[in-house]
Scaffold this motif. Structure first.
Motif, PDB file in Angstrom:
ATOM      1  N   GLY A  60      42.460  29.959  29.466  1.00  0.00           N
ATOM      2  CA  GLY A  60      42.195  31.761  30.396  1.00  0.00           C
ATOM      3  C   GLY A  60      40.850  32.306  30.356  1.00  0.00           C
ATOM      4  O   GLY A  60      40.713  33.147  31.881  1.00  0.00           O
ATOM      5  N   GLN A  61      39.910  31.431  29.972  1.00  0.00           N
ATOM      6  CA  GLN A  61      37.987  31.800  30.405  1.00  0.00           C
ATOM      7  C   GLN A  61      37.588  31.460  31.536  1.00  0.00           C
ATOM      8  O   GLN A  61      37.096  31.615  31.810  1.00  0.00           O
ATOM      9  N   LEU A  62      38.602  30.062  32.393  1.00  0.00           N
ATOM     10  CA  LEU A  62      37.893  30.011  33.638  1.00  0.00           C
ATOM     11  C   LEU A  62      38.717  30.515  34.652  1.00  0.00           C
ATOM     12  O   LEU A  62      38.143  29.989  35.795  1.00  0.00           O
ATOM     13  N   GLU A  63      38.972  31.333  34.981  1.00  0.00           N
ATOM     14  CA  GLU A  63      40.213  32.616  35.606  1.00  0.00           C
ATOM     15  C   GLU A  63      39.044  32.693  36.735  1.00  0.00           C
ATOM     16  O   GLU A  63      39.808  33.021  37.704  1.00  0.00           O
ATOM     17  N   MET A  64      37.857  33.526  36.313  1.00  0.00           N
ATOM     18  CA  MET A  64      37.177  33.810  37.260  1.00  0.00           C
ATOM     19  C   MET A  64      36.019  32.747  37.554  1.00  0.00           C
ATOM     20  O   MET A  64      36.075  33.220  39.358  1.00  0.00           O
ATOM     21  N   ALA A  65      36.450  31.890  36.998  1.00  0.00           N
ATOM     22  CA  ALA A  65      35.285  30.886  38.225  1.00  0.00           C
ATOM     23  C   ALA A  65      36.046  30.568  38.939  1.00  0.00           C
ATOM     24  O   ALA A  65      35.440  29.932  39.900  1.00  0.00           O
ATOM     25  N   ILE A  66      37.109  30.376  38.869  1.00  0.00           N
ATOM     26  CA  ILE A  66      38.296  29.192  39.333  1.00  0.00           C
ATOM     27  C   ILE A  66      38.452  30.556  41.159  1.00  0.00           C
ATOM     28  O   ILE A  66      38.520  29.997  42.149  1.00  0.00           O
ATOM     29  N   SER A  67      38.243  31.602  40.300  1.00  0.00           N
ATOM     30  CA  SER A  67      39.094  32.679  41.640  1.00  0.00           C
ATOM     31  C   SER A  67      37.502  32.486  42.726  1.00  0.00           C
ATOM     32  O   SER A  67      38.019  32.651  43.764  1.00  0.00           O
ATOM     33  N   PHE A  86      35.885  30.222  43.285  1.00  0.00           N
ATOM     34  CA  PHE A  86      35.121  28.781  43.404  1.00  0.00           C
ATOM     35  C   PHE A  86      36.378  28.415  45.084  1.00  0.00           C
ATOM     36  O   PHE A  86      35.958  28.086  45.676  1.00  0.00           O
ATOM     37  N   ASN A  87      37.762  29.395  44.691  1.00  0.00           N
ATOM     38  CA  ASN A  87      38.764  29.466  45.560  1.00  0.00           C
ATOM     39  C   ASN A  87      38.377  30.519  47.108  1.00  0.00           C
ATOM     40  O   ASN A  87      38.859  30.821  47.569  1.00  0.00           O
ATOM     41  N   ASP A  88      37.845  31.144  46.226  1.00  0.00           N
ATOM     42  CA  ASP A  88      37.053  32.344  47.214  1.00  0.00           C
ATOM     43  C   ASP A  88      38.341  33.505  47.312  1.00  0.00           C
ATOM     44  O   ASP A  88      38.929  33.909  48.397  1.00  0.00           O
ATOM     45  N   THR A  89      38.505  33.822  45.959  1.00  0.00           N
ATOM     46  CA  THR A  89      40.029  34.645  46.197  1.00  0.00           C
ATOM     47  C   THR A  89      39.398  35.679  45.301  1.00  0.00           C
ATOM     48  O   THR A  89      39.578  36.829  45.082  1.00  0.00           O
ATOM     49  N   TYR A  90      38.081  35.623  44.784  1.00  0.00           N
ATOM     50  CA  TYR A  90      37.312  36.901  44.414  1.00  0.00           C
ATOM     51  C   TYR A  90      36.962  37.918  45.084  1.00  0.00           C
ATOM     52  O   TYR A  90      36.748  37.458  46.212  1.00  0.00           O
ATOM     53  N   GLU A 149      28.097  33.860  34.874  1.00  0.00           N
ATOM     54  CA  GLU A 149      28.810  33.078  33.855  1.00  0.00           C
ATOM     55  C   GLU A 149      29.822  32.243  34.634  1.00  0.00           C
ATOM     56  O   GLU A 149      29.909  31.075  34.601  1.00  0.00           O
ATOM     57  N   ALA A 150      30.602  33.103  35.308  1.00  0.00           N
ATOM     58  CA  ALA A 150      31.251  32.205  36.061  1.00  0.00           C
ATOM     59  C   ALA A 150      30.920  31.753  37.343  1.00  0.00           C
ATOM     60  O   ALA A 150      31.640  31.078  37.332  1.00  0.00           O
ATOM     61  N   MET A 203      39.884  22.251  36.861  1.00  0.00           N
ATOM     62  CA  MET A 203      39.991  23.135  36.889  1.00  0.00           C
ATOM     63  C   MET A 203      40.867  24.079  36.259  1.00  0.00           C
ATOM     64  O   MET A 203      40.582  24.587  34.977  1.00  0.00           O
ATOM     65  N   ASP A 204      41.851  23.937  36.426  1.00  0.00           N
ATOM     66  CA  ASP A 204      42.803  24.295  35.877  1.00  0.00           C
ATOM     67  C   ASP A 204      43.468  24.030  34.429  1.00  0.00           C
ATOM     68  O   ASP A 204      43.417  24.342  34.164  1.00  0.00           O
ATOM     69  N   ARG A 205      43.552  22.442  34.716  1.00  0.00           N
ATOM     70  CA  ARG A 205      43.603  21.872  33.625  1.00  0.00           C
ATOM     71  C   ARG A 205      42.209  22.467  32.525  1.00  0.00           C
ATOM     72  O   ARG A 205      43.224  22.646  30.980  1.00  0.00           O
ATOM     73  N   LEU A 206      41.548  22.725  32.029  1.00  0.00           N
ATOM     74  CA  LEU A 206      40.307  23.118  31.345  1.00  0.00           C
ATOM     75  C   LEU A 206      40.718  24.754  30.979  1.00  0.00           C
ATOM     76  O   LEU A 206      40.507  24.578  30.527  1.00  0.00           O
TER      77      LEU A 206
END
Length: 408
Positions: A132-139, A141-145, A85-86, A123-126
């Protein structure tokens, strides 16, 4: 409410919205705005069918990401439901920060503020809005996962974004050279040492993908008339901004006026939410409605450029391997001053100017495309391929542009 919707896409057929959260993101006004932003800006002036939107593209990329995850799972790559999902959210929202006529806007009204940066801010706003359901998606996207290969699916040289836009842009323009074997490439994907690789059987499909990308740049994205139209839009926005900042009154929607009447620097964009609020109210209609009204503006240059834009009376564009000479441009500017009664060379710069365009099909050393050989070894495609064209595809091509107003 049933959130398991299907959408009929002209390129792939039926696309499913996979989860309730993704459905809610698609329904959100930030994402719905993409319906009113064309994917290819001014390209419809050359290819009349190129009227598809960034909304189309984002949904197509979401669909392909689902196919990619499904393929990797069949090859024993463990991807949890949460990760699936992320990564789907990351690709769905990857272009959410695009403005109308994105590249023209980034060069004039929101200088120094890239669409990637705005995507991150939205993305941070969303993420805040969705608790906080987009935390993993953002990481991702930012290549920090920690699992880097998931980011490569979103952003890389063989990413899902490129697979959809090449396929979709060739479909809507009718330029068949852009057609790629996206389904075969996806079926050949695998993971080794936390990197996306393509199994050796798929090497020719990847070669075709790279060649298609080079051809689409010259035939579509960097077509001379497309360049002429985009440059004309840039000059219109530059002139309108110059006039607005000097106190002239110009028609503009509130969102466009926000950026027309003041300079917004990158730091302010990040720190002051009002700038992002104004930006997410902008779409193609704000720009086009202003241009239609500016046709009758008292400033000759703005009015003239807008008339040319509306009537598709664009610049003449010459592409060459060497920059135009200073003498050549000065002479043409003097002609423009005489013909149109302009004040000086600065004003003539709206009628005669130079620029350059770059075509990079494949960047060696920049998240290389890796081929998984039958013996288990992994090689860069430039080494694994027996296609000598790949050597030339890895070379950056720079063309110099001379734009001259028609009628000189």
């Amino acid at each position: 409410m049933n959130k398991k919707k299907i959408i009929n896409d002209p390129v792939y057929g039926f696309i499913s919205i996979p989860t309730d959260l993704i459905f809610d993101l698609v329904e959100h006004r930030y994402f719905q705005r993409l319906r009113y932003i064309k994917q290819l800006g001014m390209t419809h002036l050359v290819y009349p069918g190129a009227l598809h939107t960034r909304f189309h593209h984002a949904l197509g990329a979401l669909h392909l990401m689902g196919l990619a995850v499904e393929t990797l799972r069949t090859k024993d790559v463990e991807i949890s439901a949460e990760e699936e999902e992320a990564v789907e959210i990351a690709i769905l929202l990857h272009d959410i920060g695009h403005g109308p006529f994105s590249h023209a806007l980034e060069n004039t009204l929101v200088k120094g503020v890239s669409h990637e940066m705005i995507s991150r801010l939205l993305m941070d706003r969303l993420n805040n809005e969705f608790n906080g359901q987009l935390e993993m998606a953002i990481s991702i996207f930012n290549d920090t996962y920690p699992r880097h290969f998931l980011h490569q699916l979103v952003s890389g040289q063989l990413d899902i974004d490129r697979m959809d836009y090449l396929n979709r842009d060739s479909f809507f323009t009718g330029v068949t050279e852009g057609v790629i074997s996206f389904d075969r490439i996806i079926k050949m994907l695998n993971v080794r040492d936390d990197h996306i690789v393509v199994e050796e059987k798929g090497i020719y499909s990847v070669e075709k993908f790279l060649i298609a990308r080079r051809l689409m740049y010259w035939q579509v994205y960097l077509h001379k008339t497309v360049i002429a139209a985009e440059m004309l839009l840039v000059k219109i926005l530059e002139r309108s901004r110059e006039l607005a900042l000097s106190g002239a009154v110009l028609f503009a929607t509130p969102a466009l006026a926000h950026f027309l009447n003041k300079s917004v620097v990158k730091e302010a964009f990040v720190l002051e939410p009002k700038h992002l609020d104004a930006f997410i109210s902008l779409d193609d209609t704000d720009i086009l409605s202003a241009i239609k009204v500016w046709v009758n503006h008292s400033d000759f240059i703005l009015s003239d450029l807008c008339k040319r834009f509306i009537n598709r009376n664009l610049y003449k564009v010459e592409l060459s391997n060497t920059p135009p000479t200073l003498d050549q441009t000065v002479e043409l500017k003097q002609l423009a001053i005489q013909k149109f009664g302009l004040v000086d060379e600065e004003d003539a710069g709206y009628y005669v100017f130079t620029d350059r365009v770059v075509n990079d099909a494949y960047k060696v050393g920049d998240e290389n495309i890796r081929i998984l050989l039958k013996n288990g070894e992994v090689q860069d495609i430039a080494d694994a391929s027996d296609n000598s064209n790949l050597i030339s595809l890895s070379k950056r091509v720079i063309k110099y542009v001379l734009c001259v107003i028609k009628g000189l």
